[in-house]
Design an enzyme around this catalytic site. Sequence first.
Site, PDB file in Angstrom:
ATOM      1  N   GLU A 143       6.236  -9.554  -5.787  1.00  0.00           N
ATOM      2  CA  GLU A 143       6.154  -8.437  -6.738  1.00  0.00           C
ATOM      3  C   GLU A 143       7.100  -7.288  -6.432  1.00  0.00           C
ATOM      4  O   GLU A 143       7.715  -6.738  -7.329  1.00  0.00           O
ATOM      5  CB  GLU A 143       4.719  -7.867  -6.782  1.00  0.00           C
ATOM      6  CG  GLU A 143       3.722  -8.746  -7.479  1.00  0.00           C
ATOM      7  CD  GLU A 143       2.936  -9.575  -6.511  1.00  0.00           C
ATOM      8  OE1 GLU A 143       1.816  -9.949  -6.851  1.00  0.00           O
ATOM      9  OE2 GLU A 143       3.442  -9.858  -5.418  1.00  0.00           O
ATOM     10  N   GLU A 197      -4.587 -11.134 -10.597  1.00  0.00           N
ATOM     11  CA  GLU A 197      -3.389 -10.480 -11.135  1.00  0.00           C
ATOM     12  C   GLU A 197      -2.124 -11.144 -10.610  1.00  0.00           C
ATOM     13  O   GLU A 197      -1.152 -11.310 -11.345  1.00  0.00           O
ATOM     14  CB  GLU A 197      -3.400  -8.991 -10.757  1.00  0.00           C
ATOM     15  CG  GLU A 197      -4.408  -8.161 -11.518  1.00  0.00           C
ATOM     16  CD  GLU A 197      -4.126  -8.093 -13.001  1.00  0.00           C
ATOM     17  OE1 GLU A 197      -2.995  -7.774 -13.384  1.00  0.00           O
ATOM     18  OE2 GLU A 197      -5.046  -8.357 -13.783  1.00  0.00           O
ATOM     19  N   ARG A 211      -6.793  -6.005  -2.083  1.00  0.00           N
ATOM     20  CA  ARG A 211      -7.648  -6.133  -3.274  1.00  0.00           C
ATOM     21  C   ARG A 211      -8.513  -7.368  -3.097  1.00  0.00           C
ATOM     22  O   ARG A 211      -8.081  -8.478  -3.361  1.00  0.00           O
ATOM     23  CB  ARG A 211      -6.809  -6.234  -4.549  1.00  0.00           C
ATOM     24  CG  ARG A 211      -6.141  -4.927  -4.921  1.00  0.00           C
ATOM     25  CD  ARG A 211      -5.507  -4.961  -6.291  1.00  0.00           C
ATOM     26  NE  ARG A 211      -4.840  -3.706  -6.579  1.00  0.00           N
ATOM     27  CZ  ARG A 211      -3.573  -3.438  -6.309  1.00  0.00           C
ATOM     28  NH1 ARG A 211      -2.819  -4.378  -5.742  1.00  0.00           N
ATOM     29  NH2 ARG A 211      -3.040  -2.273  -6.586  1.00  0.00           N
TER      30      ARG A 211
END
Length: 879
Positions: free
Chosen positions: A7, A84, A298
């Site tokens: 990312e 995600e 997360r």
Amino acid sequence: MPVVVVESPAKAKTINKYLGSDYTVLASYGHVRDLPPKDGSVDPDHGFEMKWEVASDSQKHVRAIAEALKDDPELILATDPDREGEAISWHLEEALRKRRALKKDTPVKRVVFNAITKSAVTEAMENPRDVDDALVEAYLARRALDYLVGFKLSPVLWRKLPGAKSAGRVQSVCLRLIVEREMEIEAFRPREYWSVTAALATPRGQTYEARLTVLGGKKLDKFDIATTEEAELAVQAVRSRDLTVTSVEAKPASRKPAPPFMTSTLQQEASRKFGMGAKQTMSAAQRLYEAGHITYMRTDGIDMAPEAVHAARDAIRDRYGADYVPDSPRMYKNKAKNAQEAHECIRPTDMTKDAGALKLSDPDQKKLYDLIWKRTLACQMEAARLERTTVEIGSADGQVGLRATGQVVLFDGFMKVYEEGRDEPAGDDDDKRLPQIAEGEAAEKRTVTPEQHFTQPPPRYTEATLVKKMEELGIGRPSTYASVLSTIQDRGYVRKEKNRLFPEDKGRLVTAFLVNYFRKYVGYDFTAELEEELDDVSAGERNWKDVLDRFWRDFSAHLAETADLRISEVLDQIDAVLAPHLYPPREDGGDPRLCPNCGTGRLSMRTSRAGGAFIGCSNYPECRFTRPFGPPGMEDDEIGPDGKLLGYDGDDAITLRKGRFGPYVQRGEATEEIPKPPRASLPKGWAPEEIDLEKALMLLSLPREIGPHPEDGEPIEAGIGRYGPYVRHGRTYANLESVDEVFVVGQNRAVELLAQKKARGGRGAAAKPLKELGEHPEKGGAVNVMDGRYGPYVKWEKVNATLPQGTDPQEVTLETAVQLVDEKAAKKGGGRKKAPAKSGAAKGGTKSGTAKSGAKTAAKSGTKAKSTSAAKGKTAAGK
């Protein structure tokens, strides 16, 4: 070389260090595609078909990945190990296939690692898998739900409550929690009660405190001593009797450590101990993760990898000794029904390194890492051993009894490293230590003191306690808490003061509307059940379109039912619900709804398109009394829908108003002859509460003429524009240092600033080249070396090419310059320019080309306009 995609560039840099030159590691910079922010991006009538769009700022990143795949057509998707991250990998693969950068036979692998360490990354590369369809479908279901709620419910809100902002699926439920807690606090009525405490002494002179627990031979309840008189009688009862220790009971106790962190508990503890918001906490944790210091942040998992458990036990033994290491490792079971996020807890990647060893410069990262490191070690340490002592003291007749309690820490265990914070203050007895007391000995009275108490309302939520409450109710998930809390604050629904969350009046308004007309969809149980269904999708136990279909069938029918609601009906209903807040009882006992201006009209809630909700008189237009939405007493500080009167300039009323782009001052009222009266926006740094008549007239007088320019006699003006304060002469603008300077700058200073701007190549004066190189040999036109804001560059017509770092501008040749501008023109699509045509036919062709170019420009302009229009709808969607 295989292309590895992660990312962020920070993560790419760390991973590239581990993989070496055999791989090309690139960053996607987060999500590369999303639903366009306009109606129709999700089509419920055609199987919830979703129209995806590559964001404009993501196109260059996708293009860079596609270019890299030309050299080695092997793609490894290494995005984060949660839902995600899985969605980003899926989006990226779909986008690359759409632009044909991936062929049918191009190998695409998915790898996940919970920590960015060499061993974790290497092991992941050896164990690739396919993209997890169940996790992707869970993402699609959530994204579609949030979109449908945002883009279908928000317009209803706008139509029925002008001035209201958007609604979201999880955000609205979170807001309801805060609003309802505030209503509990407002409705709370304190109840008085008293306690009696005695300071006693042992025969050896050691003092301790005891609390009255028995009076008149009966055990006291909390509210049994209700008045001052009763408290005095209780004090006299204690003072008038001799007291003896009737029993001393010491019991061993232990305290176990808290489990390691998951996302929600990390946010809660960072809020308790450091006052850090959820967004601030996650930002610092993200940077720690990308640097390879902690595991993925997360997660709703609290289990720890076996090798990490052993590493923690070894670190404890080395630092604190074998006594602090329990005989067997501590195992923590995950409470979540389906931990669909990353699986392991949040822990350090190297247990031997504390915050000092990492030498972190960022204070937030340092505090957070220290918290994570201590909690992780503590969770594998020996329990603390305590001794709790209870001493009962009484009178011979049994009419009076007191109790003293305390505890002693026999072995600190995990408490040597870490203790979990508390949301509210603990009781006094937790850390109280008693002297040596023997059964049967006398208790000498030193003082006997009554103390008045009042029951307290429930405390307002902090971000920590709100996250805890949402977690208890099953609302939202770890990856959403920070964004939900940020959204309700960014939209002005909630404000944070001294770490407590207060609902704003617009937040109350939205909540009242939704609870009255969409109660089911802001219900705690309904939202939690929907979250469980979405978790079932991620576990592969439920079809995602079935979940969407069931939700949409009921939701769309409910939307249709609200279409016929009249605004007046909605306002009356909400006005009744919010009446205790809007019209609190008056001190004189009068009617709180009676208009203070005309004395006959009744106050009620009204709305205006520009100003939103306000309180107005029923005798309008004869009585024009208004006050801001909210309880009375705000009139002097708030700007109402008709503005706040600052005073008069002649016959013109000067008012301070709220507009779409912020507060502004206005001269007079809009009329048919003057539909747009003179206005001036408040400059940056000018607070609305500080604006008076004098400042308003100063703003309305701008632009201010300073005088004629000595060279041509044209006027020089000072004003405040889009980019701040300025002076202007013709087409030349020069910035001023502050807004205050606009009103005092003189002619000499203005001329000097304008001359300096022209000398730097400002607008209205052509910049001089550092070196003139000559004509372009093929295409014509001057080629020059220029001095720019970011360093020297080569210029040919409208093409600017930066000089390579370290190049001396004076040594640049025409050949080098032409090569640089041609390369830059080719990238921009400008390398096809032909030499000027000589024949008439050629001229005609050029003309045609110009027309095409104009059409292309117009098309671009139209696209831009559409994009801008679409962007305005962005706030409609949101969790």
